[in-house]
Scaffold this active site. Structure first.
Site, PDB file in Angstrom:
ATOM      1  N   GLY A 115       0.790  -1.323   0.000  1.00 22.55           N
ATOM      2  CA  GLY A 115      -0.036   0.146  -0.032  1.00 22.55           C
ATOM      3  C   GLY A 115       0.996   1.492  -0.084  1.00 22.55           C
ATOM      4  CB  ALA A 116       4.436   2.024   0.063  1.00 22.62           C
ATOM      5  N   GLY A 117       2.697   2.699  -2.313  1.00 27.13           N
ATOM      6  CA  GLY A 117       2.478   3.424  -3.769  1.00 27.13           C
ATOM      7  C   GLY A 117       0.912   4.211  -3.622  1.00 27.13           C
ATOM      8  CG  ASP A 118      -2.143   1.661  -3.316  1.00 25.70           C
ATOM      9  OD1 ASP A 118      -2.128   1.726  -4.623  1.00 25.70           O
ATOM     10  OD2 ASP A 118      -2.196   0.268  -2.844  1.00 25.70           O
ATOM     11  CB  ALA A 143       1.703   4.069   4.053  1.00 26.43           C
TER      12      ALA A 143
END
Length: 322
Positions: free
Chosen positions: A253-256, A295
């Site tokens: 979820g880092a990119g999100d 995140a």
């Protein structure tokens, strides 16, 4: 009217959670799915969001619906399918904080969303966001294209995350074809360095990003580089914004989170990305980098999203350290 509406997959990420008394691996049931993660990030930052998609009418699907409701994400566009199961993803964490996935999606309720099930009245927002995983199979592909067409007709800003997951595509050739087929519909594209190289045949940031923007008419391209930050391009404006140093626990979820932070910046400025200066672009990307950095210090996708106060405090401490 919402700030952002997203269409796509909502699923369970089973994240490693140590070992049992017998020495067997334990997995924690975490809510996830890239488009839903982006909305969860934006909701944590104080924006009004809505999700469009399908999950199974099972324990996992009902749990996911409850999570969205608890996060303040509108669920009128979420359908529970009695015939297909909620998609599951087992996350395998590596020593460097990176991860890989094993998917259980044959076919998976998220792929069964039909065009006629998309409520046009739900597509009422400043930004429409989608990814490529709703393009892997029909009828979800047609549902995505239908929603995308309606969003364009309404004049919404289009955000797109190719989010390549090879195991979910029939072949890499098909993945490339379908991902690029909708690229010219997007205004803002977030892509990893590996995905840029996959699509353009070269990892040269300046050259490949310029080519991608030129061929598909992108307003803003964001190439995420993990701990090294992000390379951005908006027309002739381009630059590299370094990342923040943190102890990575789980990069799921880092990119999100990064993209949620960037879309937050789009919403809180009085002008669109086309009118941003190089300094404004760098400032916005730096904010997004901070959201992404926070995140990765927690496990899971949706549960890891920080609040605006947490991001501002983190950036303030980073500024003092500099």
């Amino acid at each position: 009217m919402y700030d952002v509406v997203a269409l796509g997959e909502l699923l369970i990420d089973f994240t490693p959670a140590g070992k049992s008394e017998n020495g067997n691996p334990l997995f924690e049931c975490n809510p996830g799915g890239a488009p839903a993660n982006v909305l969860a990030c934006l909701a944590q930052l104080g924006k009004k969001t809505a999700f469009v998609g399908k999950v199974g009418d099972d324990e996992f699907g009902r749990f996911l619906r409850e999570v969205l409701v608890a996060r303040g994400i509108a669920t009128q566009g979420l359908i529970l399918d009695a015939k297909e199961s909620t998609t599951l993803a087992f996350v395998h964490l590596h020593a460097d904080g990176d991860r890989s996935f094993s998917f259980y999606r044959k076919p998976g309720a998220d792929t069964r969303l039909r065009p006629e099930e998309v409520d046009r009245s739900q597509l009422d927002a400043a930004i429409f966001h989608f990814g490529s995983l709703s393009l892997t199979h029909e009828p979800a592909r047609s549902a995505t294209l239908t929603a995308l067409r309606w969003a364009k007709e309404k004049g919404m800003l289009i955000s797109y995350d190719p989010n390549l997951r090879p195991p979910l595509w029939p072949s890499l050739e098909e993945a490339k074809r379908q991902i690029l087929a909708v690229m010219d519909q997007a205004d803002i594209v977030k892509i990893s360095h590996e995905e840029l190289e996959f699509l353009m045949g070269t990892g040269d940031l300046a050259g490949a990003s310029a080519q991608l923007c030129r061929e598909f008419g992108l307003t803003l391209l964001l190439v995420t580089l993990g701990k090294d930050g992000c390379y951005f391009r908006a027309g002739e404006l381009a630059g590299l914004v370094p990342g923040f140093k943190v102890q990575a626990v789980d990069t799921t979820g880092a990119g999100d989170a990064f993209l949620g932070g960037l879309l937050f910046e789009v919403l809180r400025r009085d002008k669109g990305p086309k009118e941003w200066t190089s300094e404004e672009l760098a400032e916005s990307v730096r904010f997004a980098n901070a959201v992404g950095a926070l995140a990765v210090t927690r496990k899971g996708g949706i549960p890891a999203m920080p609040s605006l106060a947490q991001v501002e405090e983190f950036m303030s401490r980073a500024n003092m350290a500099e």
